[in-house]
Design a protein around this motif. Structure first.
Motif, PDB file in Angstrom:
ATOM      1  N   PRO A   1      22.850   8.155 -11.101  1.00  0.00           N
ATOM      2  CA  PRO A   1      23.967   9.109 -11.185  1.00  0.00           C
ATOM      3  C   PRO A   1      23.583  10.425 -11.839  1.00  0.00           C
ATOM      4  N   TYR A   2      22.414  10.451 -12.497  1.00  0.00           N
ATOM      5  CA  TYR A   2      21.955  11.679 -13.143  1.00  0.00           C
ATOM      6  C   TYR A   2      21.024  12.485 -12.267  1.00  0.00           C
ATOM      7  N   GLY A   3      20.866  12.023 -10.992  1.00  0.00           N
ATOM      8  CA  GLY A   3      20.131  12.842 -10.037  1.00  0.00           C
ATOM      9  C   GLY A   3      18.663  12.520  -9.893  1.00  0.00           C
ATOM     10  N   THR A   4      18.218  11.393 -10.426  1.00  0.00           N
ATOM     11  CA  THR A   4      16.814  11.021 -10.272  1.00  0.00           C
ATOM     12  C   THR A   4      16.728   9.680  -9.563  1.00  0.00           C
ATOM     13  N   SER A   5      17.321   9.632  -8.360  1.00  0.00           N
ATOM     14  CA  SER A   5      17.434   8.375  -7.615  1.00  0.00           C
ATOM     15  C   SER A   5      16.083   7.748  -7.334  1.00  0.00           C
ATOM     16  N   MET A   6      16.065   6.410  -7.387  1.00  0.00           N
ATOM     17  CA  MET A   6      14.848   5.670  -7.093  1.00  0.00           C
ATOM     18  C   MET A   6      15.003   5.046  -5.711  1.00  0.00           C
ATOM     19  N   GLU A   7      14.725   5.809  -4.668  1.00  0.00           N
ATOM     20  CA  GLU A   7      14.994   5.351  -3.324  1.00  0.00           C
ATOM     21  C   GLU A   7      14.047   4.309  -2.818  1.00  0.00           C
ATOM     22  N   GLY A   8      12.769   4.608  -2.921  1.00  0.00           N
ATOM     23  CA  GLY A   8      11.900   3.869  -2.051  1.00  0.00           C
ATOM     24  C   GLY A   8      11.214   2.695  -2.692  1.00  0.00           C
ATOM     25  N   ASP A   9      10.380   2.900  -3.679  1.00  0.00           N
ATOM     26  CA  ASP A   9       9.485   1.817  -3.968  1.00  0.00           C
ATOM     27  C   ASP A   9       9.069   1.704  -5.407  1.00  0.00           C
ATOM     28  N   SER A  10       8.973   2.780  -6.138  1.00  0.00           N
ATOM     29  CA  SER A  10       8.329   2.597  -7.435  1.00  0.00           C
ATOM     30  C   SER A  10       8.819   3.598  -8.460  1.00  0.00           C
ATOM     31  N   ARG A  11       8.639   3.200  -9.676  1.00  0.00           N
ATOM     32  CA  ARG A  11       8.927   4.088 -10.812  1.00  0.00           C
ATOM     33  C   ARG A  11       7.794   3.912 -11.807  1.00  0.00           C
ATOM     34  N   GLU A  12       7.198   5.028 -12.200  1.00  0.00           N
ATOM     35  CA  GLU A  12       6.090   4.931 -13.166  1.00  0.00           C
ATOM     36  C   GLU A  12       6.498   5.569 -14.481  1.00  0.00           C
TER      37      GLU A  12
ATOM     38  N   VAL B   1       0.856  -1.185   0.000  1.00  0.00           N
ATOM     39  CA  VAL B   1       0.000   0.000   0.000  1.00  0.00           C
ATOM     40  C   VAL B   1       0.888   1.230   0.000  1.00  0.00           C
ATOM     41  N   TRP B   2       0.654   2.129  -0.984  1.00  0.00           N
ATOM     42  CA  TRP B   2       1.366   3.401  -1.055  1.00  0.00           C
ATOM     43  C   TRP B   2       0.431   4.508  -0.582  1.00  0.00           C
ATOM     44  N   THR B   3       0.710   5.067   0.590  1.00  0.00           N
ATOM     45  CA  THR B   3      -0.089   6.180   1.083  1.00  0.00           C
ATOM     46  C   THR B   3       0.417   7.488   0.466  1.00  0.00           C
ATOM     47  N   VAL B   4      -0.398   8.521   0.603  1.00  0.00           N
ATOM     48  CA  VAL B   4      -0.044   9.841   0.070  1.00  0.00           C
ATOM     49  C   VAL B   4       0.114  10.814   1.235  1.00  0.00           C
ATOM     50  N   GLY B   5       1.141  11.646   1.139  1.00  0.00           N
ATOM     51  CA  GLY B   5       1.434  12.629   2.161  1.00  0.00           C
ATOM     52  C   GLY B   5       2.810  12.404   2.740  1.00  0.00           C
TER      53      GLY B   5
ATOM     54  N   ALA C   1      11.914   8.680  -4.727  1.00  0.00           N
ATOM     55  CA  ALA C   1      11.361   7.881  -5.821  1.00  0.00           C
ATOM     56  C   ALA C   1       9.941   8.284  -6.168  1.00  0.00           C
ATOM     57  N   ASN C   2       9.237   8.861  -5.205  1.00  0.00           N
ATOM     58  CA  ASN C   2       7.801   9.073  -5.379  1.00  0.00           C
ATOM     59  C   ASN C   2       7.352  10.490  -5.010  1.00  0.00           C
ATOM     60  N   PRO C   3       7.885  11.496  -5.659  1.00  0.00           N
ATOM     61  CA  PRO C   3       7.439  12.864  -5.325  1.00  0.00           C
ATOM     62  C   PRO C   3       5.964  13.097  -5.614  1.00  0.00           C
ATOM     63  N   ASP C   4       5.370  12.262  -6.468  1.00  0.00           N
ATOM     64  CA  ASP C   4       3.940  12.377  -6.734  1.00  0.00           C
ATOM     65  C   ASP C   4       3.097  11.992  -5.528  1.00  0.00           C
ATOM     66  N   LEU C   5       3.737  11.408  -4.518  1.00  0.00           N
ATOM     67  CA  LEU C   5       3.004  11.000  -3.323  1.00  0.00           C
ATOM     68  C   LEU C   5       3.228  11.951  -2.149  1.00  0.00           C
ATOM     69  N   TRP C   6       3.834  13.101  -2.393  1.00  0.00           N
ATOM     70  CA  TRP C   6       4.081  14.045  -1.308  1.00  0.00           C
ATOM     71  C   TRP C   6       2.799  14.731  -0.832  1.00  0.00           C
ATOM     72  N   GLU C   7       1.927  15.105  -1.782  1.00  0.00           N
ATOM     73  CA  GLU C   7       0.744  15.878  -1.418  1.00  0.00           C
ATOM     74  C   GLU C   7      -0.513  15.244  -1.988  1.00  0.00           C
ATOM     75  N   ALA C   8      -1.557  15.240  -1.183  1.00  0.00           N
ATOM     76  CA  ALA C   8      -2.851  14.733  -1.644  1.00  0.00           C
ATOM     77  C   ALA C   8      -3.580  15.824  -2.416  1.00  0.00           C
ATOM     78  N   ASP C   9      -4.344  15.412  -3.423  1.00  0.00           N
ATOM     79  CA  ASP C   9      -5.227  16.328  -4.129  1.00  0.00           C
ATOM     80  C   ASP C   9      -6.545  15.612  -4.393  1.00  0.00           C
ATOM     81  N   SER C  10      -7.423  16.249  -5.124  1.00  0.00           N
ATOM     82  CA  SER C  10      -8.772  15.711  -5.303  1.00  0.00           C
ATOM     83  C   SER C  10      -8.790  14.404  -6.089  1.00  0.00           C
TER      84      SER C  10
END
Length: 202
Positions: free
Chosen positions: A191-202, A21-25, A34-43
């Motif tokens: 190495p190009y600065g877009t590290s995939m730290e946590g869990d997913s890549r879309e 389960v990937w929560t948002v916030g 890895a998941n900046p799209d999950l930083w903030e919730a929206d509608s």
């Protein structure tokens, strides 16, 4: 609870076949996340009640034989009391529960009452804590994105199995999710600065 993705079976965020389960916030907003799209919730982000989310996870347990659960994000402990309530509700369905958080264990304790923290430590088997630090991603650990993060074994009986999983090194599962490729696992530093730290890549 704000949740963007639920996937199963997954075998790359903890031992065995798991629901994830990937929560948002997340207020940490770590560089290289890895998941900046999950930083903030929206509608557009589904907002589940704890009861509804628990029911969904219970169905996965019964219908697909999934007995292991990983909560990640985002940061599940940004929704800390809902997460504790969820863990308490779904604990009977899952033999093993792993939780990721960007908070340190001390910070988690300060956000909860003593009883709530006891419930978290009782219902989660393993907690991986701490913010992601891109420069500390050594590309090695199968559970940690960066070496500052600590793996806490709340259930000592789970340690042997997790240590065997860690010995296998990092792995990635590629899933088709909502028409997109979802790459799940602990990724190496880009190495190009877009590290995939946590869990997913879309």
């Amino acid at each position: 609870m704000f949740v963007k993705r639920i996937a199963c079976p997954v075998d790359s965020l903890g031992p065995g076949r798991r629901a994830v389960v990937w929560t948002v916030g997340c207020t940490k907003c770590c560089a290289g996340c890895a998941n900046p799209d999950l930083w903030e919730a929206d509608s557009s982000i589904p907002n589940y009640s704890v009861a509804n989310l628990a029911e969904l996870l219970g169905r996965l347990n019964v219908q697909q034989g999934i007995h292991r659960l990983t909560l990640t994000g985002g940061d599940p402990l940004e929704q800390v009391r809902d997460t504790v309530d969820l863990l308490k509700t779904v604990r009977p369905y899952f033999d093993d529960i792993l939780v990721y958080t960007g908070f340190t264990l001390d910070e988690v304790q300060s956000r909860l009452t003593e009883d709530e923290f006891r419930m978290l430590a009782t219902c989660a088997d393993v907690l991986v804590d701490g913010p992601y630090v891109d420069a500390l991603n050594d590309g090695a650990s199968a559970l940690r994105g960066s070496t500052n993060q600590i793996i806490h074994f709340f259930n000592a009986d789970s340690k042997k199995e997790y240590c065997a999983y860690l010995a296998e090194g990092r792995k990635v599962s590629n899933l088709l999710y909502s028409g997109q490729l979802l790459s799940v696992g602990i990724h190496k530093r880009d190495p190009y600065g877009t590290s995939m730290e946590g869990d997913s890549r879309e």
